[in-house]
Design a protein around this motif. Structure first.
Motif: not given
Lengths: 338, 267, 263
Positions: B37, B40-41, B44-45, B185-186, B188-189, B194-195, B198-200
């Protein structure tokens, strides 16, 4: 019907030392060891026989049954069941056998029993009318009606066992393998199961291979007994002949007034002089002597004891399978075989 | 304290032995699988920084972002340590009753068991990752390192307490396996694994700040990266402790209720 | 035919039990819905910072992502028991059951379980796919829809074959859940444009564990940016070859080994 010829089954096992250190050590080195789960066994089973197959845990019973059902391939030797080699024609062989493992259900946990039967009908390709007739017979025989609509997971152990037996017999197999079918059941359910097995055997000439630790199963059902120990079949014959094979042992129970240590000693010495393997024990005022009657006569023991003290009561009985099984499980009677 | 260790340490050892050392190859494969995982990330970054032409994105250099990804991943592995399954299995199989009649604290025992796994994983995962990142990126003073470790331990406790409540769901639902995925998943988010949070969008960040999940991953990792000044460190550590208190209380209440249910219905 | 009948009975029974545990079913679906949504949120958040991902627009990435979840969900729906094969059936001895019945053991194994959690993935997949289809102003012809179905089925078969291969290893080792897990994790790569990964990763996904054919290769065809020529046909061929290898050389070989070692 079933021929087993010089069959051997080897397993390779990897040994790990115990404990935390052993587990860490196990990461790097493993000890390899080959064990013979079944060692050169041969026998033949005829149609309609009920075989009581006994032996301690790990003696090789399950391995034998798995080979006969085709789940395991023998390392060497030959097995034929109704002319088929089970592991080569597993699917064909599966059509003609029924299998029940007492420890593990073959039914679908969440499905109502009735639905399980309809699935099995399709899996075994049983024609409609044959299925109906058979199901009626089994439902009556095993008294299943009351819980046939319930999901399997809600059944009691006794109900589940009866259901498992019915499921194994739905497709009218010629051979029924039963691995500890009465384990953990109460006396009444045991009776029902035994009755059903007998009935299937008498009405349909079903051949039954039964492993069990419950000697009353054997007493009531088996027409023939096979005993396996450490992978070797050490007895194969009738219930009646078993005593000859394992020493003609009997047990004498004496109720004695004022049983003293010295008396115990004296009796013990006297018995061992003639039969080294005789066992003398006591419980309260009861003296129990197990001995081989070919070496030691009842009259001798009785005469000796009565000359020493007052005997209030006595009982004499032949050794039964239970006694043999006890000795078997306690550490083997292999050496004792005469 | 000494007595505590004597009572509960055997559970830690036994669990590590049964779950990790008995299946060394599988354990290794499992971690290896989890790292996929990250890759993959990572890609992407990499593309994001390249195509966006960013030197700094939401305050992260590319290097820092990779450290963030790796470290938050490792922290996720350590904090998500099987508490849910232990409790759920015992509830489903009915073995919970066997453990309730033993003269030991149920929560403590489970904590000792997963703590064993966490400790072991920390040694084989977090430490190597830490050492490599420290050597590579040259960030973190001994002081922030200490705060990081302290904060991570708090994160482990928060995660444990949350998972324990979650595991008790097994009293009510059968399909805990599926829910477990959803929970993973929850968390992690919402924990920032996951990210980075501050990106939210700002309003959502406000919500995430007051949820307990931030304290599981985001807080310790941000401390490690030196993104917090001493005041922020203090506030965040206090928030973590506050959540431990709240979740602890919730555990106590739920547990009492669950036990009553258990003793009344017989499991 | 007989197998179809058996499967139908299993399915019917399964759906009945499903109704019994309706809340569990919904929760399971919801969970996988959350899993998929969290990835979607990740994508949305990062696309706020960049115009495109290595030449793929947000809509196109969505299209690939949504597409990838459909075969994944289909496989998940039908062959979930392969996970249990990998994890516990051999170790616990339950596997014997499949060898004691007069039908193909793999069919028996697969027919026995049906995993409605997968609807969560499929619903998310179809929704994102539909949304991206709309955003991209696509309009497929009849032939394209047919190709789409072929691509989805091929993708599912690739998933199933890979799971079968990894799950069958348990027949040697008693347990292979971790091998299956690691390989299944690789499918994470399948949901994104292959071109963003390094050559090494691409080669693995094209040749070793061909997840690239599950979504990216066919999706690139539908997006009119074909990654390889005849992508859909190639995907179908890859799927059949994978299945052939997994079934004949791994599963069947594994059965033989199981028959000689037992449990």
């Amino acid at each position: 019907m079933i021929q087993v010829k010089n069959v051997t089954k080897d397993f390779t096992i990897y040994k790990k030392d115990s404990g935390f250190k052993g587990a860490v050590k196990g990461l790097f080195v493993r000890k390899k060891e080959i064990i013979k789960a079944v060692n050169d066994i041969s026998f033949e089973i005829k149609k309609g026989e009920i075989i009581g197959y006994i032996g301690a845990n790990g003696a090789g019973k399950s391995t034998t049954i798995k080979m006969m059902t085709g789940v395991l391939t023998p390392s060497s030797g030959e097995i034929t069941v109704s002319g088929l080699i089970p592991h080569e024609n597993r699917i064909e062989n599966a059509k003609h056998i029924g299998v029940v493992f007492g420890q593990r259900t073959q039914l679908w946990w969440d499905l109502p029993l009735e639905e399980t039967f309809t699935i099995l009908k399709e899996i075994y390709n049983v024609p409609d009318d044959a299925y109906k007739e058979r199901l009626d017979y089994l439902v009556n025989l095993l008294d299943i009606q009351a819980f046939i609509k319930q999901p399997v997971r809600t059944l009691s152990l006794g109900q589940r066992m009866r259901a498992d037996l019915a499921a194994a017999m739905l497709h009218s197999p010629d051979i029924l393998y039963l691995d500890e079918p009465t384990i953990g059941l109460d006396v009444l359910v045991k009776e029902k199961i035994r009755f059903a097995i007998k009935d299937l055997n008498e009405k349909y000439k079903v051949t039954v291979i039964l492993t069990t630790h419950d000697m009353s199963d054997i007493q009531e059902l088996a027409t023939r007994i096979m005993i396996i120990e450490k992978g070797v079949i050490i007895y194969d014959g009738s219930k009646e002949d078993i005593n000859k094979r394992f020493g003609n042992n009997r047990m004498l129970e004496l109720k004695i007034e004022n049983l003293s240590e010295t008396l115990l000693q004296e009796v013990s010495v006297m018995c061992h002089k003639k039969d080294k393997k005789s066992i003398v024990i006591h419980e309260d005022v009861v003296l129990r002597i197990t001995f081989n009657q070919d070496r030691l006569a009842v009259a001798d023991i009785l005469g000796f004891v009565m000359s020493q003290c007052k005997v209030l009561d006595f009982k004499l009985r032949d050794q039964d399978i239970e006694d043999i099984a006890k000795r078997l499980y306690a550490g083997g009677i292999h050496e004792e075989v005469v | 304290m000494k007595k505590w260790f004597k009572t509960y340490l055997p559970f830690s050892r036994a669990t590590v032995q049964a779950h990790i050392l008995a299946y060394p190859f599988e354990t290794f494969m499992y971690f290896f699988g989890m790292t996929i995982g990250i890759f993959v990330v990572y890609y992407i970054w990499k593309i994001i920084y390249a195509t966006g032409g960013y030197n700094l994105l939401e305050g992260f250099t590319f290097h820092e972002m990779i450290v963030y990804v790796v470290l938050s991943f490792a922290a996720m592995q350590v904090t998500d340590n099987g508490t849910v399954w232990i409790i759920a299995d015992e509830i489903k199989s009915g073995n919970i009753i066997m453990n309730l009649i033993k003269p030991i604290n149920y929560h403590m025992r489970v904590f000792a068991e997963v703590g064993g796994i966490t400790g072991f994983l920390t040694m084989v995962m977090i430490f190597p990752v830490l050492i490599i990142t420290i050597l590579m990126v040259k960030i973190g003073t001994p002081i922030t390192m200490m705060f990081f470790i302290f904060s991570l331990i708090l994160g482990v406790v928060i995660s444990f307490l949350f998972d324990f409540i979650f595991g008790m769901l097994a009293f009510y639902v059968k399909n805990l396996w599926g829910i477990g995925f959803g929970k993973y998943a929850l968390v992690r988010l919402l924990s920032g694994a996951l990210i980075p949070l501050v990106f939210f969008p700002k309003p959502i960040q406000g919500v995430l700040n007051v949820l307990p999940f931030k304290g599981i991953i985001y807080t310790p990792v941000m401390i490690f990266l030196g993104k917090y000044n001493s005041e922020e460190i203090l506030i965040n550590l206090l928030t973590q402790m506050m959540w431990i208190a709240v979740l602890g209380l919730m555990n106590y209440l739920f547990w009492k209720k669950a036990i009553t249910k258990l003793t009344i219905q017989g499991g | 035919m007989r197998y179809l009948r058996i499967y139908k009975i299993f399915l019917k029974q399964y759906l009945k039990t499903l109704m019994e545990y309706r809340s569990d079913f919904l929760i399971g679906m919801l969970s996988f819905f959350i899993v998929q949504s969290s990835n979607l949120i990740f994508l949305t958040l990062i696309f706020k910072r960049i115009p495109n991902l290595n030449g793929w627009t947000f809509e196109e990435v969505l299209f690939i992502y949504g597409f990838s979840q459909i075969p994944r969900g289909l496989d998940h729906l039908f062959t979930d028991n392969l996970w249990l094969l990998a994890n516990e059936y051999v170790r616990s001895g339950s596997f014997d059951k499949y060898l004691l019945r007069p039908i193909n053991p793999l069919f028996h194994l697969i027919a026995e379980r049906f995993q409605p959690d997968a609807f969560g993935e499929m619903i998310v997949g179809l929704s994102i796919f539909g949304y991206a289809y709309h955003l991209l102003n696509l309009s497929f012809t009849g032939i394209q829809w047919l190709l789409l179905i072929i691509a989805v089925l091929s993708g599912s078969l690739i998933y199933t074959s890979i799971k079968l291969a990894a799950g069958s290893i348990a027949l040697w080792t008693k347990r292979s859940q971790h091998v299956l897990f690691i390989i299944y994790q690789l499918s994470d790569f399948a949901s994104y444009p292959l071109t963003i990964f390094s050559t090494f990763v691409r080669m693995i996904l094209l040749i070793v564990v061909p997840f690239a054919f599950v979504a990216f290769v066919p999706a690139s065809v539908f997006l009119d940016k074909p990654y390889i020529p005849l992508g859909i046909l190639t995907g179908a061929i890859v799927a059949f070859v994978m299945w052939f290898i997994s079934y004949n050389f791994i599963w069947k070989r594994g059965l033989q080994v199981y028959e000689s070692t037992g449990n």
